[in-house]
Motif scaffolding. Structure first.
Motif, PDB file in Angstrom:
ATOM      1  N   SER A 131      16.524  70.873  30.692  1.00  0.00           N
ATOM      2  CA  SER A 131      16.613  71.659  29.457  1.00  0.00           C
ATOM      3  C   SER A 131      17.548  72.851  29.660  1.00  0.00           C
ATOM      4  CB  SER A 131      15.232  72.124  29.008  1.00  0.00           C
ATOM      5  OG  SER A 131      14.613  72.841  30.046  1.00  0.00           O
TER       6      SER A 131
ATOM      7  N   TYR B  81      27.188  69.330  25.242  1.00  0.00           N
ATOM      8  CA  TYR B  81      26.346  70.043  24.273  1.00  0.00           C
ATOM      9  C   TYR B  81      27.103  71.143  23.544  1.00  0.00           C
ATOM     10  CZ  TYR B  81      25.365  73.409  28.132  1.00  0.00           C
ATOM     11  OH  TYR B  81      25.455  74.309  29.158  1.00  0.00           O
TER      12      TYR B  81
ATOM     13  N   SER C 150      16.935  75.895  22.562  1.00  0.00           N
ATOM     14  CA  SER C 150      16.317  75.312  23.747  1.00  0.00           C
ATOM     15  C   SER C 150      15.296  76.297  24.288  1.00  0.00           C
ATOM     16  CB  SER C 150      17.406  75.033  24.798  1.00  0.00           C
ATOM     17  OG  SER C 150      16.830  74.501  25.952  1.00  0.00           O
ATOM     18  N   ASN C 151      14.209  75.788  24.806  1.00  0.00           N
ATOM     19  CA  ASN C 151      13.138  76.628  25.359  1.00  0.00           C
ATOM     20  C   ASN C 151      12.774  77.773  24.404  1.00  0.00           C
ATOM     21  OD1 ASN C 151      13.083  75.114  27.776  1.00  0.00           O
ATOM     22  ND2 ASN C 151      14.840  76.267  28.555  1.00  0.00           N
TER      23      ASN C 151
ATOM     24  N   ARG D   6      20.689  70.683  28.887  1.00  0.00           N
ATOM     25  CA  ARG D   6      20.310  71.172  27.555  1.00  0.00           C
ATOM     26  C   ARG D   6      19.751  70.044  26.687  1.00  0.00           C
ATOM     27  NH1 ARG D   6      19.353  76.120  28.118  1.00  0.00           N
ATOM     28  NH2 ARG D   6      21.045  77.617  28.102  1.00  0.00           N
TER      29      ARG D   6
ATOM     30  N   ALA E 259      22.470  71.288  21.532  1.00  0.00           N
ATOM     31  CA  ALA E 259      21.569  71.671  22.626  1.00  0.00           C
ATOM     32  C   ALA E 259      20.125  71.563  22.139  1.00  0.00           C
ATOM     33  CB  ALA E 259      21.875  73.099  23.058  1.00  0.00           C
ATOM     34  N   GLY E 260      19.258  71.044  22.977  1.00  0.00           N
ATOM     35  CA  GLY E 260      17.844  70.913  22.609  1.00  0.00           C
ATOM     36  C   GLY E 260      17.505  69.565  21.996  1.00  0.00           C
TER      37      GLY E 260
END
Ligand code: NAP
Length: 514
Positions: free
Chosen positions: A239, A311, A316-317, A362, A488-489
């Motif tokens: 990630s 990406y 993310s996160n 990511r 991303a994610g």
């Protein structure tokens, strides 16, 4: 169809001892000297020092064994002990840091300032090592550009003996030619039996469990072939983004950074024939045969068999994150941060069984896993009310937690007639046996001292892996296959989903095995 994704119940397999109670044994190793070049770097701080501390506190490092840090910076032994103490405070659980164990461990540490690129420090190191007849393990936790220099200086200064070993980390080369050159440079000073090419994935409990499941049970092996297995998936998803490694990563990309080593090693362990024994060369011979049986991917089929991705900004996160190019602070780069490959092992056992491989940065989740998807039952004897049997699946998870689950169909317990239900037999036994799952490095570092190369890559394996990867990279350039953007994610570009869905299959991310 709407609704929550199907989540099978999880059943813990309760172990019952059928013989004498077996506990894992800690066998001390003979006194040794571990010389960690790059002893003050990130790898040493986060992985090597904590792993050696754990082995020491379990009573496995005994007697006069020493751990010697070596790098260019000037430091006293006490400064290095301070560095190690801080590394341990930062990277292991406070309850595992016991004062008397910590003192014993720190007392084993020494430091020598050496420069791989000059004469500085090598005589001091030679004198510190002395003439004691004990195993010397030289761990090169430094950039690969100085592997050859260090091997040469160790040779010139007479520090390499019969009982010496050399440990090197990825990246072992950037392509076949550079890997070959590196192996030749090292081979001038160390025999192949002394070289330990580490791939820490091979030290993971789950990976060793894969070998135990396959070769210590009569149950799986008869089914382990194209007549019963539909396909295999291997995912190594991160990630995180670049995390300060932009310089290295942009020259490497996902295929060199992850596929050439970790993913192909996992593929080999799934696909190899049973070795005659667990000795190093028997296992490595079988892995090599798998690498050599991989169907070549080149300009003629690269578009059909591979997807490259990079990406762009996303989430993310739990937070907004920048895209690859913004992180890189460069307007242009076609380096792939994601790759998906449909690989095929062209031999009798695996004919027609695709191995879908994917890795990326990511992505939606940090997870590494191997999924063995069995074929469905040949004929459904149940009526529509019972529901349809779902094909069996064995899931081996390596990250973030190690776990093994066998998905099977059962009758839904209780009254109410025959209803089928999928359950996960949880075969993650560390909890049941009340043992801490060790970090992969712990096992591998002491295997080096013991001289056991089973879990390390032989020179021909590394080169065979490049022999498969190089034509893919060349074919991307030749055919102009550029990276497809993904947010991303997410789970990568939609083309990666199409790669598997074209074959009527899906990636395994939509369900968790927890
Ligand atoms: P790092 O943080 O940059 O540390 C490099 C170490 O090497 C430092 O201790 C540095 O200390 C020493 N060094 C540099 N040039 C030297 C020279 N000429 N002579 C002697 N020592 C020298 O790097 P790292 O992240 O620990 O990575 C080390 C290696 O492991 C790399 O090949 C990397 O690809 C590989 N690796 C790292 C990880 C990881 O998690 N970090 C994972 C897998 C593989 P001085 O500057 O004081 O000399």
């Amino acid at each position: 169809m709407g609704g929550a994704p199907h989540r099978p119940a999880r059943i813990h397999v309760i172990s019952r001892c059928t013989g004498p109670v077996m506990t894992s044994q800690i066998i001390p190793v003979e006194p040794f000297d571990y010389i960690v070049f790059g002893g003050t770097g990130d790898l040493a701080e986060r992985k090597l020092i904590p792993a050696l501390y754990h082995r020491s506190s379990d009573g496995q490092i005994v007697g006069a064994s020493r751990i010697i840090g070596a790098a260019r910076g000037e430091m006293s032994d006490d400064d290095f002990r301070d560095f190690a103490r801080k590394a341990l405070e930062a990277h292991i659980k406070p309850e595992e840091l016991k004062p008397e164990l910590l003192d014993d461990f720190l007392g084993r540490l020494h430091y020598v300032s050496v420069d791989a690129k000059s004469e500085r420090g090598w005589e001091t190191l030679r004198q510190l090592l002395g003439d004691e007849p004990r195993v010397r393990a030289f761990y090169l936790a430094v950039g690969p550009s100085i592997f050859g220099d260090i091997a040469a200086r160790l040779g010139e200064h007479g520090m390499i003996r019969e009982d010496s070993r050399l440990v090197i980390e990825k990246p072992i080369g950037n392509d076949l030619a550079s890997a070959h050159a590196l192996n030749v440079a090292i081979g001038k000073h160390f025999r192949e039996e002394q070289v330990f090419r580490i791939d820490h994935y091979l030290g993971k409990e789950t990976v060793q469990n894969l070998m135990a499941l396959r070769f210590a049970n009569a149950l799986y092996e008869p089914l382990w072939k194209s007549s019963h297995i539909d396909h295999v998936q291997i995912t190594v998803a991160e990630s995180l983004g670049l995390e300060g490694r932009a310089g290295y990563y942009d020259k490497s990309g996902a295929i060199r950074d992850m596929v050439q080593n970790h993913i192909l090693q996992l593929l080999c362990l799934v696909a190899m024939e049973p070795p005659a024994s667990m000795d190093a060369d028997s296992v490595r011979d079988e892995k090599l045969k798998v690498l050599r049986a991989l169907r070549r991917i080149d300009a003629s089929n690269v578009a059909e068999m591979t997807v490259r991705g990079q990406y762009s900004a996303g989430a993310s996160n739990g937070g907004a994150v920048r895209g690859y190019l913004e992180e890189l602070e460069s307007g242009s780069s076609d380096t792939e941060t994601f790759v998906a490959i449909k690989a095929e092992v062209e031999n009798w056992r695996w004919a027609g069984v695709p191995f879908y491989l994917r890795t990326g940065k990511r992505l939606a989740q940090r997870v590494s896993e191997i999924v063995i998807q069995f074929k469905p039952v040949p004929h459904n004897v149940f009526n529509a009310d019972a529901g349809r049997p779902i094909a069996n699946r064995l899931v081996l998870r390596l990250q973030p937690d190690e776990a093994v689950s066998q998905m099977i169909m059962i009758k839904d317990p209780g009254p109410g007639g025959m209803r089928l239900r999928e359950v996960a037999l949880d075969m993650s036994f560390a909890e049941h046996f009340h043992v801490r799952s060790p970090d992969a490095y712990e096992r591998l570092l002491l295997d080096v001292v013991r001289g056991n190369q089973t879990l390390f890559m032989r020179r021909d394996e590394v080169e065979a892996a490049w022999q498969w990867v190089d034509p893919i990279i060349s074919a991307w350039h030749e055919t102009g296959q550029r990276c497809k953007k993904y947010t991303a994610g997410t789970w990568g570009p939609s083309a990666a989903i199409a790669l598997i869905e074209r074959d009527g299959r899906t990636w395994h991310e939509e369900e968790s095995i927890d």
